[in-house]
Design an enzyme around this catalytic site. Structure first.
Site, PDB file in Angstrom:
ATOM      1  N   GLU A 292     -52.244 -54.767  55.275  1.00 51.03           N
ATOM      2  CA  GLU A 292     -53.459 -53.904  55.805  1.00 51.03           C
ATOM      3  C   GLU A 292     -54.600 -54.718  56.221  1.00 51.03           C
ATOM      4  O   GLU A 292     -55.004 -55.734  55.260  1.00 51.03           O
ATOM      5  CB  GLU A 292     -53.626 -52.827  54.706  1.00 51.03           C
ATOM      6  N   CYS A 326     -62.544 -51.603  54.701  1.00 50.08           N
ATOM      7  CA  CYS A 326     -61.891 -51.723  55.837  1.00 50.08           C
ATOM      8  C   CYS A 326     -61.939 -50.468  56.745  1.00 50.08           C
ATOM      9  O   CYS A 326     -61.963 -50.403  57.976  1.00 50.08           O
ATOM     10  CB  CYS A 326     -60.221 -51.893  55.466  1.00 50.08           C
TER      11      CYS A 326
END
Length: 540
Positions: A292, A326
């Site tokens: 990720e 994020c």
């Protein structure tokens, strides 16, 4: 072991309020005071042994960078090889352990974290990563407890996936761990990611070399200690801090490298694919690559959007934990009619956000993580001040004399492809582009093709048809999509997290999809009365 065992049904961990006068607040403050008054020595943890190399780095508070919290020993090639050897040595016994026994260890870790270890992880996260009490709690405690409990539930679900059997035979599926070891590389911004990336593969029977981020060593060290306390055997999870390039070169050059579980920058993850590709002739098996990475997360508002809800979502989504998520709201597309109503509340709300030491519970945000982040973020702000096609509407001030503090900043970009609308900044900076009300459909196309990332995004609309249009047009633009909510705050078991494009492999942490990457299935067919004549009936 005779019996079909069912694990306890997982439930999301409740989040205490930490309001004045509550016992959790008093307990947390006691831990903060105690941790701030000591300097912890952080060794490497390899094969159950504490390794001290003498090559140390200081772990400091981002909001008071002169205050040393710990001194962490760094691994070189020799220690990295020792960690690999320890993982390989532990693999046989751990991989063959009955899965309920592995599950019990991690369920114990969850209960320890939910109870006596809770404020250890919260306090170390607040001091070492400059998170507020609320941000530390929803991360280091609640989310990590959820990962541990829900992962066990998903493991049971995976092991229960069995094939059909025709008469005279019994078909079975065995979900073996990978043949080699897993390399877990974890980021600074979420302590729960630091814990989940090594523990998820370990739950499925893998052994792990864990390299934590240098800027999260205090909390990650206590997480490693928590795993030991829960009963994770020596060599199953090896905690190795140090130069990431040197450690990665050793790990990814090894024959038994089985996979990488990564959260971090897109550029680093891209380099791993090349490095692994160049080493393919070395490996026993094709490594699993799970990551990720970056995000340039959007909020797009329709003219029908609820103004107050939109402004609140932008403030929380962009500026909680200094925008160092994020999933943080980083770019917003606001129609002119809505902008007329929310511009002043957004600017005023941004200016009102309190900032400082997270031990002062009245602060909404703390400092950015380190010098490199400070310099990068302030560079974007300064260029916006100097640009003809952008302007700073709120915030923008910075001070690194004591801590790495940057005021929450709102930029208005007149050019929708201005750099702060396209590039990941990873700080408390929200860039807004104002579009004509009638350009809704065209704006959705702009949202989709402006950024290379596809992690999270949100639409605000009271018009259901417009919300549906946004869902369809932005189908591939976000792995986690929100309707009338901020694009942050995914909860394990409710919103499995991950994105595609430049944001990673979308293997959805907090779901069975992620755990499936850490097993290698074997199909077993047993025939009870096998044939004894090679001839088939059609041959008569």
């Amino acid at each position: 072991m005779n019996g079909h065992f069912s694990v306890p049904a997982p439930r999301n961990e409740p989040v205490p309020s930490y309001a004045p006068g509550t016992p959790e607040r008093a307990e947390l403050q006691d831990h903060l005071d105690a941790m701030a008054d000591e300097v912890v020595e952080i060794p490497l943890l390899i094969g159950g042994r504490e390794i001290r190399t003498g090559d140390t780095v200081d772990v400091v508070m981002p909001h008071d960078h002169g205050h040393v919290l710990a001194r962490a020993h760094q691994a070189g090639p020799e220690e990295t090889r020792a960690a690999i050897d320890a993982a390989r040595e532990a693999h046989d016994s751990w991989s063959r352990m009955a899965w309920p026994d592995r599950a019990s260890i991690f369920l114990k870790a969850a209960d320890l974290l939910a109870g006596p270890w809770r404020q250890v992880l919260n306090a170390s996260t607040m001091l070492g990563q400059s998170k507020t009490a609320h941000q530390a709690e929803i991360d280091a405690a609640a989310e990590m407890v959820d990962f541990l409990r829900f992962n066990v539930h998903y493991a049971e679900e995976i092991y229960g996936r069995q094939p059909e059997s025709a008469p005279g035979m019994w078909n079975r599926s065995e979900y073996r761990p990978l043949e080699g070891f897993v390399y877990a590389i974890t980021p600074f911004n979420f302590t729960s990611i630091g814990g989940n990336l090594p523990s998820a593969p370990a739950l499925m029977g893998n052994t792990v070399v864990w390299k934590p981020a240098a800027s999260a060593l205090l909390s990650n060290y206590w997480m490693a200690r928590l795993f030991q306390e829960a009963g994770v055997p020596a060599g199953v999870i090896n905690f190795v801090s140090g130069d990431p390039r040197r450690i990665t070169a050793e790990v990814m050059g090894h024959t038994d490298f089985g996979g990488v579980h990564f959260t971090g920058s897109t550029g680093v993850f891209d380099s791993f694919w090349k490095q692994i590709g160049d080493n393919m002739a070395t490996y026993r098996s094709y490594p699993r690559i799970v990551g990720e990475t970056g995000g340039k997360d959007f909020v797009v508002a329709h003219p029908s959007a609820d103004r107050e809800a939109l402004a609140t979502a932008l403030l929380r989504g962009a500026f909680e934990f200094q925008g160092q998520k994020c999933s943080a709201a980083s770019r917003a597309y606001i129609p002119e009619s809505v902008w007329d109503d929310i511009r002043e509340p957004l600017v005023q709300g941004t200016e009102e956000l309190t900032m400082g030491d997270p031990r002062d519970f009245t602060n909404f945000l703390g400092a950015v993580i380190d010098r490199a982040a400070f310099d990068k973020i302030t560079g974007y702000i300064q260029r916006a001040r100097d640009a003809e096609d952008a302007e700073v509407l709120a915030g923008g001030e910075s001070d690194d004399s004591t801590g790495f503090f940057i005021r929450p900043t709102v930029i208005q970009a007149h050019d929708p492809r201005y750099e702060s609308m396209r590039e990941e900044i990873f700080g408390p900076v929200l860039t807004v582009h104002v579009y004509p009300d009638e350009a809704w459909t065209e704006t959705l196309e702009l949202v989709d093709d402006t950024s290379p990332y596809a992690l999270t995004g949100a639409v605000f609309s009271q018009d259901r048809a417009a919300a549906r249009e946004a869902m369809d047009a932005l189908r591939d633009a976000a792995g986690n999509f929100y309707i009338n909510d901020k694009p942050t705050g995914a909860v394990v078991g409710q919103q499995p997290f991950g994105g595609a494009r430049g944001s990673g492999t979308n293997d959805k942490a907090g779901s069975a999809l992620n755990l499936l990457r850490w097993v290698s299935a074997r199909t077993i067919k047993e025939t009870f009365v096998p044939p004894t004549d090679y001839r088939y009936p059609f041959m008569d």
